[in-house]
Design an enzyme around this catalytic site. Structure first.
Site, PDB file in Angstrom:
ATOM      1  N   PRO A   1      47.302  41.998  40.892  1.00 40.79           N
ATOM      2  CA  PRO A   1      47.003  40.572  40.696  1.00 40.79           C
ATOM      3  C   PRO A   1      45.520  40.264  40.853  1.00 40.79           C
ATOM      4  O   PRO A   1      44.987  39.386  40.165  1.00 40.79           O
ATOM      5  CB  PRO A   1      47.852  39.869  41.753  1.00 40.79           C
ATOM      6  CG  PRO A   1      48.094  40.900  42.803  1.00 40.79           C
ATOM      7  CD  PRO A   1      48.159  42.208  42.070  1.00 40.79           C
ATOM      8  N   TYR A   2      44.854  40.980  41.735  1.00 40.02           N
ATOM      9  CA  TYR A   2      43.408  40.805  41.913  1.00 40.02           C
ATOM     10  C   TYR A   2      42.665  41.169  40.637  1.00 40.02           C
ATOM     11  O   TYR A   2      41.789  40.424  40.173  1.00 40.02           O
ATOM     12  CB  TYR A   2      42.944  41.679  43.077  1.00 40.02           C
ATOM     13  CG  TYR A   2      41.458  41.661  43.347  1.00 40.02           C
ATOM     14  CD1 TYR A   2      40.867  40.586  43.996  1.00 40.02           C
ATOM     15  CD2 TYR A   2      40.658  42.747  42.996  1.00 40.02           C
ATOM     16  CE1 TYR A   2      39.505  40.572  44.272  1.00 40.02           C
ATOM     17  CE2 TYR A   2      39.296  42.747  43.275  1.00 40.02           C
ATOM     18  CZ  TYR A   2      38.728  41.665  43.906  1.00 40.02           C
ATOM     19  OH  TYR A   2      37.379  41.656  44.174  1.00 40.02           O
ATOM     20  N   SER A   3      43.031  42.300  40.044  1.00 46.47           N
ATOM     21  CA  SER A   3      42.380  42.744  38.815  1.00 46.47           C
ATOM     22  C   SER A   3      42.622  41.753  37.682  1.00 46.47           C
ATOM     23  O   SER A   3      41.712  41.465  36.889  1.00 46.47           O
ATOM     24  CB  SER A   3      42.895  44.130  38.423  1.00 46.47           C
ATOM     25  OG  SER A   3      42.586  45.083  39.427  1.00 46.47           O
TER      26      SER A   3
ATOM     27  N   LEU B   1      40.047  36.892  47.399  1.00 42.68           N
ATOM     28  CA  LEU B   1      41.227  37.383  48.096  1.00 42.68           C
ATOM     29  C   LEU B   1      41.522  38.778  47.578  1.00 42.68           C
ATOM     30  O   LEU B   1      41.640  38.977  46.362  1.00 42.68           O
ATOM     31  CB  LEU B   1      42.421  36.465  47.838  1.00 42.68           C
ATOM     32  CG  LEU B   1      43.762  36.882  48.442  1.00 42.68           C
ATOM     33  CD1 LEU B   1      43.713  36.765  49.959  1.00 42.68           C
ATOM     34  CD2 LEU B   1      44.896  36.044  47.868  1.00 42.68           C
TER      35      LEU B   1
ATOM     36  N   LYS C   1      40.348  38.701  38.293  1.00 48.32           N
ATOM     37  CA  LYS C   1      38.934  38.962  38.054  1.00 48.32           C
ATOM     38  C   LYS C   1      38.646  39.177  36.558  1.00 48.32           C
ATOM     39  O   LYS C   1      37.565  38.818  36.076  1.00 48.32           O
ATOM     40  CB  LYS C   1      38.474  40.164  38.874  1.00 48.32           C
ATOM     41  CG  LYS C   1      38.422  39.893  40.374  1.00 48.32           C
ATOM     42  CD  LYS C   1      37.451  38.763  40.729  1.00 48.32           C
ATOM     43  CE  LYS C   1      37.269  38.636  42.228  1.00 48.32           C
ATOM     44  NZ  LYS C   1      36.322  37.544  42.591  1.00 48.32           N
TER      45      LYS C   1
END
Length: 253
Positions: free
Chosen positions: A150-152, A88, A155
């Site tokens: 939030p993606y970082s 996402l 991951k």
């Protein structure tokens, strides 16, 4: 012989993008392939192209992430390889990310791989059989742009999970690695560029000109590398988080 002959491979998030590329590459290397996705019509088209088994699943639900492994074992008796490719990438910075958006990122980008890995490694250990897992990470694990907070974070968590699980199960002969991919030419990226960045029809050409190698990352090239890591040709490598990108992180001009 194909690199994955006699291997049962599950690709979570395999109906489009990098995941679909891995489905095609694994099938081309003689694997028995199962893949998941949310959209039945997209999944069935890939089934027609590859002969793989499609399992409809919403990986935001950890029970469905675990069940993808269960369904694979029910269909083929075991799971030898797992690829966690669902992702996402919806935008959010530190200042404007809501708890709901944060939870969505964690659910897809970290929780789903965690519980799929849990189920897959459980099957491998129960059979006292070796196995391989490849997680599709992102170079955002090194920090990422402000609009992917939030993606970082998710991951970066996936990179840590990879190392932890690989260490924990090295004597079970379960090899676990992550490929941190950079800017890649996928249908999902096309939608993202148009929705969030006002990109026009020529965004790919403009983006390519800004990159050192003159092109974006290509799905088929990434997929071939993932298949290599799944196969015995990658030897004993485990716990590696590999930057698959044309930019050198830590380098300075």
């Amino acid at each position: 012989m194909g690199l994955l002959e006699d291997r049962v491979v599950l690709v979570n998030g395999g109906s489009q993008g990098v995941g679909a590329g891995v489905v095609r590459a694994a099938a081309g290397e003689a694997a028995t392939v199962v893949f998941t996705g949310r959209r039945a019509e997209v999944g069935e088209k890939l089934v027609a192209d590859t002969g793989a088994l499609f399992v409809r699943a919403d990986l935001a639900d950890p029970a469905q992430a675990r069940d993808s492994v269960v369904r694979t074992v029910e269909a083929h008796g075991r799971i030898d390889c797992l690829v966690n490719a669902a992702g996402l990438t919806s935008r959010g910075s530190l200042l404007d990310t809501t708890p709901e958006l944060f939870d969505q990122h964690m659910a897809i980008n970290l929780k789903a791989p965690f519980f799929a890995m849990q189920a897959a490694v459980t099957d491998m250990i129960a059979r006292e059989a070796p196995g391989t897992i490849v997680n599709i990470g992102s170079n955002c694990a090194h920090g990422g742009p402000p609009y992917l907070a939030p993606y970082s974070a998710a991951k970066a968590g996936l990179a840590g999970l990879t190392r932890n699980a690989a260490h924990a199960h090295r004597f079970d002969r379960v090899r676990i690695n992550t490929v941190n991919i950079g800017w890649t030419d996928t249908e999902g990226e096309d939608a993202t560029q148009r929705a969030f960045h006002g990109a026009g029809d020529d965004w790919r050409e403009q983006a390519a000109r800004s990159q050192p190698m003159g092109k974006l990352g290509q799905v088929d090239e990434i997929a071939e590398f993932v298949v290599f890591l799944l196969s015995d040709r990658s030897g004993v490598v485990t716990g590696s988080v590999i930057d698959w990108d044309q930019n050198v992180f830590g380098g300075q001009d």
